[in-house]
Design an enzyme around this catalytic site. Sequence first.
Site, PDB file in Angstrom:
ATOM      1  N   ASP A   1       7.985   3.993  -5.343  1.00  0.00           N
ATOM      2  CA  ASP A   1       9.026   4.908  -4.886  1.00  0.00           C
ATOM      3  C   ASP A   1       8.496   6.336  -4.949  1.00  0.00           C
ATOM      4  OD1 ASP A   1      11.416   5.891  -4.021  1.00  0.00           O
ATOM      5  OD2 ASP A   1      12.623   5.032  -5.630  1.00  0.00           O
TER       6      ASP A   1
ATOM      7  N   ASP B   1      10.469   6.071   2.087  1.00  0.00           N
ATOM      8  CA  ASP B   1       9.846   6.536   0.848  1.00  0.00           C
ATOM      9  C   ASP B   1       9.758   5.472  -0.240  1.00  0.00           C
ATOM     10  OD1 ASP B   1      12.536   6.367   0.325  1.00  0.00           O
ATOM     11  OD2 ASP B   1      12.720   8.333  -0.607  1.00  0.00           O
ATOM     12  N   GLU B   2       9.913   4.204   0.092  1.00  0.00           N
ATOM     13  CA  GLU B   2       9.757   3.165  -0.927  1.00  0.00           C
ATOM     14  C   GLU B   2       9.260   1.870  -0.301  1.00  0.00           C
ATOM     15  OE1 GLU B   2      13.255   1.504  -2.801  1.00  0.00           O
ATOM     16  OE2 GLU B   2      14.544   2.363  -1.248  1.00  0.00           O
TER      17      GLU B   2
END
Length: 407
Positions: free
Chosen positions: A28, A123-124
């Site tokens: 993350d 974003d992860e």
Amino acid sequence: MPELARFRAKHDDAAVSLPAETTILHVDMDAFFVSVELLERPELRGKPVVVGGRPDQRGVVSAASYEARKFGIQSAMPLRTAAKLCPHAIFLDGHHAKYGEWSDRVATILGKFSPIVEMVSIDEAYLDLAGTERLHGPPFAAAHKLLCTITKSTGLPCSGGLGATRLVAKVASEQAKPKGLLWVAAGQEARFLAPLSVRKIPGIGEVTERALRALGIEYVHQLADSPQEKLEKIFGQWGTALFRKSRGGDSYEFVLDAEPKSISQNHTFGEDTDDVAEMETLLSHLSQKACKRLREAGLSARTLTLTIRYTGFDTYTRSKTVTDPVQFDADIFAVFLSQLREHRNAKRKVRLLGVALSGFTHGNQQLDLLDAERRAKLDKLTRAADSLRDRFGFGKIQFGGSLRKDE
């Protein structure tokens, strides 16, 4: 961008036994949008920064630095509310195309550590590190090396969680933030989750939290101690899932042969526009991004769909199915450009443009009117461009149609 694996849910809602190995890594990126902006504005490090727009706008917070979060600012909060909570915060406009480029760079790094990667958002991501020991060492060492590589290569901070299941890995990465790595050893899942609030369990939102609180259940260990039959009686099938989740189990598995049913890209203009040149430039950019993803998947497309959203949110789609499958940027852009010129209402301003590719066929040999020699040269050109984009970022390598005359 590496070829990304996908997850699908098992259809067995019964409690599942936990794997004996901890090979699932959840990565993350920490305050991703803010972190990207700080690459160009390093003087703002350590200050409360909010990405999403100006504090007097009607928009919402896209991301907040950890310094801003101390004042209670959260994602999706109205910008005006954020300004009241922290009047001295620094508000920045978002640049989603730029965030996408940095996300692609991170995804490329992930693909070097495992052939099994799922980007669940910009974003992860989840990775399965099983079988990578010869290249990167045991899973924990590989996870540490991966996070260090991301930060060293991009300058972006990130956190990770390593566990036997997807659920445990995600909770662990959240507990490790910022800039941390947390490993939950096999057999320790229940002990790790026990003291946490039930809200920390993925899938438990405000409604379920209130219902559990009404039953006197606030922490995961209380949920784990509840009889499965009782939870099923109150929540139905969701009760079965709650019982399983409280012990760290989930019902997901990797599926390596899954492929997308469509590939799409869209963009909302900062201000509604009737600038034809601006729209055509954006359309070229969106076409190139979609085409790159198409080629990465080893596919060609037959159906091309253009989406136009006007002021007032009226949205229209127009599709065209071509005779032979296509995958080259110029051919696909030509179709979308023709659709835009034919179907756009010139009397109205445009808020959003989107492109979508579907009707896939396997293989990267586009069957068209190009002779074999010209097709080979075009294929070589696009492969070289894609390689350079992976290395330097998508925005650094563009074909002429996506450049304005003043550029």
